[in-house]
Design a protein around this motif. Structure first.
Motif, PDB file in Angstrom:
ATOM      1  N   MET A 121       0.832  -1.207   0.000  1.00 54.28           N
ATOM      2  CA  MET A 121       0.000   0.000   0.000  1.00 54.28           C
ATOM      3  C   MET A 121       0.864   1.254   0.000  1.00 54.28           C
ATOM      4  SD  MET A 121      -3.192  -0.894  -0.069  1.00 54.28           S
ATOM      5  CE  MET A 121      -4.129   0.515   0.475  1.00 54.28           C
ATOM      6  N   ALA A 122       1.970   1.204   0.757  1.00 51.08           N
ATOM      7  CA  ALA A 122       2.872   2.361   0.806  1.00 51.08           C
ATOM      8  C   ALA A 122       3.541   2.591  -0.549  1.00 51.08           C
ATOM      9  CB  ALA A 122       3.934   2.154   1.882  1.00 51.08           C
ATOM     10  N   ILE A 123       3.963   1.501  -1.200  1.00 50.55           N
ATOM     11  CA  ILE A 123       4.587   1.626  -2.523  1.00 50.55           C
ATOM     12  C   ILE A 123       3.584   2.176  -3.539  1.00 50.55           C
ATOM     13  CG2 ILE A 123       5.555   0.291  -4.449  1.00 50.55           C
ATOM     14  CD1 ILE A 123       6.811  -1.551  -2.304  1.00 50.55           C
ATOM     15  N   ALA A 124       2.331   1.691  -3.468  1.00 51.36           N
ATOM     16  CA  ALA A 124       1.286   2.202  -4.355  1.00 51.36           C
ATOM     17  C   ALA A 124       1.055   3.688  -4.126  1.00 51.36           C
ATOM     18  CB  ALA A 124      -0.010   1.422  -4.139  1.00 51.36           C
ATOM     19  N   SER A 125       1.081   4.104  -2.853  1.00 51.36           N
ATOM     20  CA  SER A 125       0.911   5.521  -2.520  1.00 51.36           C
ATOM     21  C   SER A 125       2.050   6.362  -3.069  1.00 51.36           C
ATOM     22  CB  SER A 125       0.827   5.690  -0.998  1.00 51.36           C
ATOM     23  OG  SER A 125       0.781   7.050  -0.659  1.00 51.36           O
ATOM     24  N   LEU A 126       3.283   5.879  -2.878  1.00 52.25           N
ATOM     25  CA  LEU A 126       4.459   6.604  -3.391  1.00 52.25           C
ATOM     26  C   LEU A 126       4.410   6.737  -4.902  1.00 52.25           C
ATOM     27  CD1 LEU A 126       7.247   4.999  -1.167  1.00 52.25           C
ATOM     28  CD2 LEU A 126       6.325   7.308  -0.961  1.00 52.25           C
ATOM     29  N   MET A 127       4.065   5.649  -5.581  1.00 57.29           N
ATOM     30  CA  MET A 127       4.015   5.674  -7.044  1.00 57.29           C
ATOM     31  C   MET A 127       2.889   6.566  -7.544  1.00 57.29           C
ATOM     32  SD  MET A 127       4.810   1.666  -7.965  1.00 57.29           S
ATOM     33  CE  MET A 127       4.578   1.954  -9.708  1.00 57.29           C
ATOM     34  N   GLY A 128       1.708   6.462  -6.917  1.00 57.13           N
ATOM     35  CA  GLY A 128       0.556   7.247  -7.354  1.00 57.13           C
ATOM     36  C   GLY A 128       0.772   8.736  -7.186  1.00 57.13           C
ATOM     37  N   ASN A 129       1.271   9.134  -6.024  1.00 58.66           N
ATOM     38  CA  ASN A 129       1.490  10.560  -5.774  1.00 58.66           C
ATOM     39  C   ASN A 129       2.664  11.109  -6.567  1.00 58.66           C
ATOM     40  OD1 ASN A 129      -0.489  11.501  -3.610  1.00 58.66           O
ATOM     41  ND2 ASN A 129       0.296   9.642  -2.666  1.00 58.66           N
ATOM     42  N   ALA A 130       3.712  10.296  -6.741  1.00 57.25           N
ATOM     43  CA  ALA A 130       4.841  10.733  -7.566  1.00 57.25           C
ATOM     44  C   ALA A 130       4.413  10.909  -9.021  1.00 57.25           C
ATOM     45  CB  ALA A 130       5.977   9.719  -7.475  1.00 57.25           C
TER      46      ALA A 130
ATOM     47  N   PHE B 250      -5.484   4.252   8.556  1.00 59.73           N
ATOM     48  CA  PHE B 250      -6.334   4.719   7.459  1.00 59.73           C
ATOM     49  C   PHE B 250      -5.827   6.039   6.890  1.00 59.73           C
ATOM     50  CE2 PHE B 250     -10.072   6.760   5.645  1.00 59.73           C
ATOM     51  CZ  PHE B 250     -10.606   5.735   4.885  1.00 59.73           C
ATOM     52  N   TYR B 251      -5.544   7.024   7.786  1.00 60.69           N
ATOM     53  CA  TYR B 251      -5.190   8.339   7.234  1.00 60.69           C
ATOM     54  C   TYR B 251      -3.700   8.515   6.953  1.00 60.69           C
ATOM     55  CZ  TYR B 251      -3.411  10.532  11.591  1.00 60.69           C
ATOM     56  OH  TYR B 251      -2.677  10.870  12.702  1.00 60.69           O
ATOM     57  N   THR B 252      -2.850   7.590   7.447  1.00 62.66           N
ATOM     58  CA  THR B 252      -1.417   7.697   7.129  1.00 62.66           C
ATOM     59  C   THR B 252      -1.007   6.818   5.938  1.00 62.66           C
ATOM     60  OG1 THR B 252      -0.905   5.976   8.762  1.00 62.66           O
ATOM     61  CG2 THR B 252      -0.732   8.269   9.490  1.00 62.66           C
ATOM     62  N   ILE B 253      -1.788   5.792   5.632  1.00 64.83           N
ATOM     63  CA  ILE B 253      -1.411   4.882   4.545  1.00 64.83           C
ATOM     64  C   ILE B 253      -2.506   4.788   3.478  1.00 64.83           C
ATOM     65  CG2 ILE B 253      -0.738   2.520   3.960  1.00 64.83           C
ATOM     66  CD1 ILE B 253       0.377   2.255   6.801  1.00 64.83           C
ATOM     67  N   PHE B 254      -3.742   4.491   3.895  1.00 66.80           N
ATOM     68  CA  PHE B 254      -4.809   4.273   2.913  1.00 66.80           C
ATOM     69  C   PHE B 254      -5.226   5.546   2.183  1.00 66.80           C
ATOM     70  CE2 PHE B 254      -6.096   0.561   5.803  1.00 66.80           C
ATOM     71  CZ  PHE B 254      -5.288  -0.318   5.089  1.00 66.80           C
ATOM     72  N   THR B 255      -5.417   6.646   2.939  1.00 67.18           N
ATOM     73  CA  THR B 255      -5.848   7.892   2.295  1.00 67.18           C
ATOM     74  C   THR B 255      -4.832   8.398   1.271  1.00 67.18           C
ATOM     75  OG1 THR B 255      -7.131   8.485   4.268  1.00 67.18           O
ATOM     76  CG2 THR B 255      -6.627  10.251   2.724  1.00 67.18           C
ATOM     77  N   PRO B 256      -3.509   8.395   1.554  1.00 67.65           N
ATOM     78  CA  PRO B 256      -2.550   8.800   0.522  1.00 67.65           C
ATOM     79  C   PRO B 256      -2.585   7.917  -0.726  1.00 67.65           C
ATOM     80  CG  PRO B 256      -1.506   8.900   2.670  1.00 67.65           C
ATOM     81  CD  PRO B 256      -2.838   8.248   2.873  1.00 67.65           C
ATOM     82  N   VAL B 257      -3.048   6.654  -0.593  1.00 71.74           N
ATOM     83  CA  VAL B 257      -3.209   5.799  -1.773  1.00 71.74           C
ATOM     84  C   VAL B 257      -4.454   6.202  -2.554  1.00 71.74           C
ATOM     85  CG1 VAL B 257      -3.589   3.431  -2.572  1.00 71.74           C
ATOM     86  CG2 VAL B 257      -2.059   3.858  -0.671  1.00 71.74           C
ATOM     87  N   LEU B 258      -5.522   6.495  -1.820  1.00 74.63           N
ATOM     88  CA  LEU B 258      -6.808   6.767  -2.460  1.00 74.63           C
ATOM     89  C   LEU B 258      -6.854   8.129  -3.144  1.00 74.63           C
ATOM     90  CD1 LEU B 258      -9.184   5.355   0.318  1.00 74.63           C
ATOM     91  CD2 LEU B 258      -8.660   4.313  -1.895  1.00 74.63           C
ATOM     92  N   ASN B 259      -6.155   9.131  -2.582  1.00 78.40           N
ATOM     93  CA  ASN B 259      -6.228  10.482  -3.147  1.00 78.40           C
ATOM     94  C   ASN B 259      -5.850  10.540  -4.627  1.00 78.40           C
ATOM     95  OD1 ASN B 259      -7.170  11.471  -0.756  1.00 78.40           O
ATOM     96  ND2 ASN B 259      -5.284  12.488  -0.150  1.00 78.40           N
ATOM     97  N   PRO B 260      -4.670  10.023  -5.039  1.00 82.82           N
ATOM     98  CA  PRO B 260      -4.352  10.076  -6.473  1.00 82.82           C
ATOM     99  C   PRO B 260      -5.294   9.237  -7.323  1.00 82.82           C
ATOM    100  CG  PRO B 260      -2.694   8.807  -5.272  1.00 82.82           C
ATOM    101  CD  PRO B 260      -3.549   9.476  -4.249  1.00 82.82           C
ATOM    102  N   LEU B 261      -5.812   8.121  -6.768  1.00 83.50           N
ATOM    103  CA  LEU B 261      -6.768   7.304  -7.515  1.00 83.50           C
ATOM    104  C   LEU B 261      -8.063   8.067  -7.758  1.00 83.50           C
ATOM    105  CD1 LEU B 261      -6.379   3.775  -5.860  1.00 83.50           C
ATOM    106  CD2 LEU B 261      -5.698   4.453  -8.159  1.00 83.50           C
ATOM    107  N   ILE B 262      -8.537   8.747  -6.725  1.00 82.27           N
ATOM    108  CA  ILE B 262      -9.782   9.518  -6.853  1.00 82.27           C
ATOM    109  C   ILE B 262      -9.632  10.608  -7.908  1.00 82.27           C
ATOM    110  CG2 ILE B 262     -11.274  11.182  -5.663  1.00 82.27           C
ATOM    111  CD1 ILE B 262     -10.797   9.499  -3.094  1.00 82.27           C
TER     112      ILE B 262
END
Length: 283
Positions: A1-10, A244-256
């Motif tokens: 999930m963290a890697i997905a968040s890093l990739m999505g936001n980057a 939820f707000y430190t890992i999941f939300t940073p993943v969901l924001n770029p997806l949304i």
């Protein structure tokens, strides 16, 4: 999930930087949101992962203070940044012809700097105050990172005054931007109800839906963590919501913002097309 968040936001930062069509106030604010999410994941997840892998679950007081400062800076800054983004949506829906006048680059930059400054001021005050308390006993934090409410429970001194001040500070940091967001969307709703065209109403709702989703995710978790009375707090519940707000939300924001935004999807297709053409030319 963290890697997905890093990739999505980057990727979101890269697209906004590379595509000139996205060099607008809305996407500048969105790039700052992606930067904050990126920094939040980098602040918490690497240390947490290293602790689990090495079984050396120890953190220095300096490292703990740094985690508190950075996480509160990013959380507080994100709240005000979401308020700035709601103003952007208000201007786009209610005053589209005056968009460039009411939301100039200078104003956009000022709102962004103010968000970072207010978040940093809150983080610095709380981190300094918490680390000034004496800690005794096991000094075992029942959490996967240093979060202010959890550390206060370990202090050997009377923290009631600080807890009251921290509670009021959190109320202000959350409710002031939330009230601005609600005001903006109240005005947007009034404007939408006055529109005669169903197509215009759908377009206005589509413009705001992504931001509203992000606001709901962020404020739901933040209010649960920081604004509940002390008698209702549970360490296990706090850990779940913090995840939820430190890992999941940073993943969901770029997806949304990517899945529900045609301009971002178009920029991604254009960028992928360029990469494909470069590979074909090299082969």
């Amino acid at each position: 999930m963290a890697i997905a968040s890093l990739m999505g936001n980057a990727l979101m930062l890269l697209l906004i930087h590379l595509d000139s069509w996205l060099h607008r106030p809305m996407y500048f604010l969105l790039s700052q949101l992606s930067l904050m999410d990126l920094m939040l994941v980098c602040t918490i997840v690497p240390k947490m992962a290293a602790d689990y892998l090495t079984c050396n679950k120890v953190i220095s007081s300096t490292g703990c203070g740094l985690q508190i400062f950075v996480s509160l800076t990013l959380d507080g800054g994100e709240g005000f940044l979401l308020a700035a983004m709601s103003y952007d949506r208000y201007v786009a829906v209610c005053h589209p012809l005056r968009y460039t006048v009411l939301l100039s680059r200078r104003l956009c930059l000022q709102m962004t700097l103010a968000s970072w400054f207010l978040g940093a001021a809150d983080g610095l005050m709380q981190a300094a105050a918490i680390l000034s308390f004496p800690f005794c006993g096991a000094r075992e934090i029942d959490h996967f990172f240093c979060e202010a409410p959890m550390l206060v429970r370990l202090a050997c001194a009377d923290t009631s005054v600080f807890e009251d001040v921290m509670y009021m500070c959190c109320v202000l940091m959350l409710l002031v931007p939330l009230s601005l967001i609600l005001t903006s969307y109240g005005l947007i709703l009034a404007a939408v109800l006055q529109m005669r065209s169903n197509e215009a109403r759908k377009k206005a709702c589509a413009t705001c839906s992504s931001h509203l989703s992000v606001v709901g995710l962020f404020y739901g978790a933040a209010i649960f963590i920081y604004m509940r009375p002390k008698s209702y707090r549970s360490a296990n519940h706090d850990k779940v919501v913090s995840t939820f707000y430190t890992i999941f939300t940073p993943v969901l924001n770029p997806l949304i913002y990517s899945l529900r935004n045609s301009e971002v999807k178009e920029a991604l297709k254009k960028w992928l097309g360029k990469c494909t053409n470069i590979r074909c030319q090299q082969t």
